[in-house]
Enzyme design. Structure first.
Site, PDB file in Angstrom:
ATOM      1  N   THR A  51     -34.695  -4.016  31.294  1.00  0.00           N
ATOM      2  CA  THR A  51     -34.424  -5.391  30.859  1.00  0.00           C
ATOM      3  C   THR A  51     -33.517  -6.113  31.850  1.00  0.00           C
ATOM      4  OG1 THR A  51     -34.504  -4.536  28.602  1.00  0.00           O
ATOM      5  CG2 THR A  51     -33.686  -6.779  28.905  1.00  0.00           C
ATOM      6  N   HIS A  76     -39.501  -0.867  34.170  1.00  0.00           N
ATOM      7  CA  HIS A  76     -40.276  -0.910  32.934  1.00  0.00           C
ATOM      8  C   HIS A  76     -41.003  -2.249  32.850  1.00  0.00           C
ATOM      9  CE1 HIS A  76     -37.072   1.990  31.100  1.00  0.00           C
ATOM     10  NE2 HIS A  76     -37.891   2.620  31.915  1.00  0.00           N
TER      11      HIS A  76
END
Length: 239
Positions: A51, A76
């Site tokens: 994130t 990710h």
């Protein structure tokens, strides 16, 4: 009053919503090797992010010169976004940024971004570093997983690698970074003030795998210092 069963489609949807994906360790992809084949004595930079990582990686990579040591990244991200993300970074950076391909040689001046459908691993073939891709089960509920990349680097590069953990939620990369440190790597973490989410760096620090904690914009300079020459005796970095 007899209860009315929900329609079959609704039942399936409720069941699917309640299913929790198991959280596997990197063991489902590769073991911690006792005597793995070692790659050449060439420096590598290995990065994990989640994130907030897309912006962090842009700021991290833009200062890196065109002839820098190879950089491997596990971010990710869904698979439909990783190729455009790599292309966007390539347009902004002096280094060549691309989505990693299975079996390709790891070259100086190149950044290899894990595709969203596979784990990225560092491998060795004919005495050279290569990228390897695996569609094994997600690790820490992620594929690509930072733990997987970091473990493969611990296995094959050891003290020739520098690990970096950037902003992200969860603990993916914490154990792998400790494994890298135990193999001789030197590791950096982004500090809390510059993180969008101080999750992954915090866990890596707590596990004991981090050597230095720095603001995001200071990381490139520190890495270039590490890459430039053999470290001074009082620097504390591995050779």
């Amino acid at each position: 009053m007899t209860p009315i069963d929900p329609p079959p489609k609704r039942t399936r949807a409720l069941h699917e919503a309640m299913v929790i994906t198991p959280s596997h360790s990197a063991d489902v992809v590769l073991p911690v090797a006792d005597k793995p084949p070692r790659g050449p004595a060439e420096r590598l930079v290995i990065v994990g992010a989640s994130t907030g990582g897309t912006e962090a990686l842009k700021r991290f990579l833009i200062p890196m010169p065109a002839d820098s040591a190879p950089i491997l990244i596990a971010q990710h991200m869904p698979e439909m976004f990783t190729a455009p993300f790599a292309a966007r970074l390539d347009s902004l950076c002096a280094m060549t940024v691309k989505e990693a391909e299975h079996g390709e040689l790891v070259k100086a001046g190149h950044v290899y971004v894990a595709p969203g459908h596979s784990h990225l691993l560092l491998g060795v073939a004919n005495g050279r570093y290569i990228c390897e891709l695996s569609r094994a089960e997600p690790v820490n509920r992620h594929r690509p997983s930072v733990d997987v990349l970091f473990r493969s680097v611990a296995n094959h590069a050891g003290r020739h690698a520098l690990g970096v953990i950037l902003t992200g939620m969860g603990r993916d990369g914490a154990l792998g970074m400790l494994e890298m440190k135990r193999a001789g790597a030197y590791n950096l973490a982004q500090d809390e003030a510059s993180c969008v989410v101080f999750g992954m760096p915090k866990e890596a620090i707590a596990y004991g795998g981090v050597d230095e904690v720095l603001p995001l914009d200071e990381l490139p300079k520190r890495i270039l210092s590490w890459l430039k020459n053999q470290p001074a005796k009082n620097d504390g970095l591995p050779t």
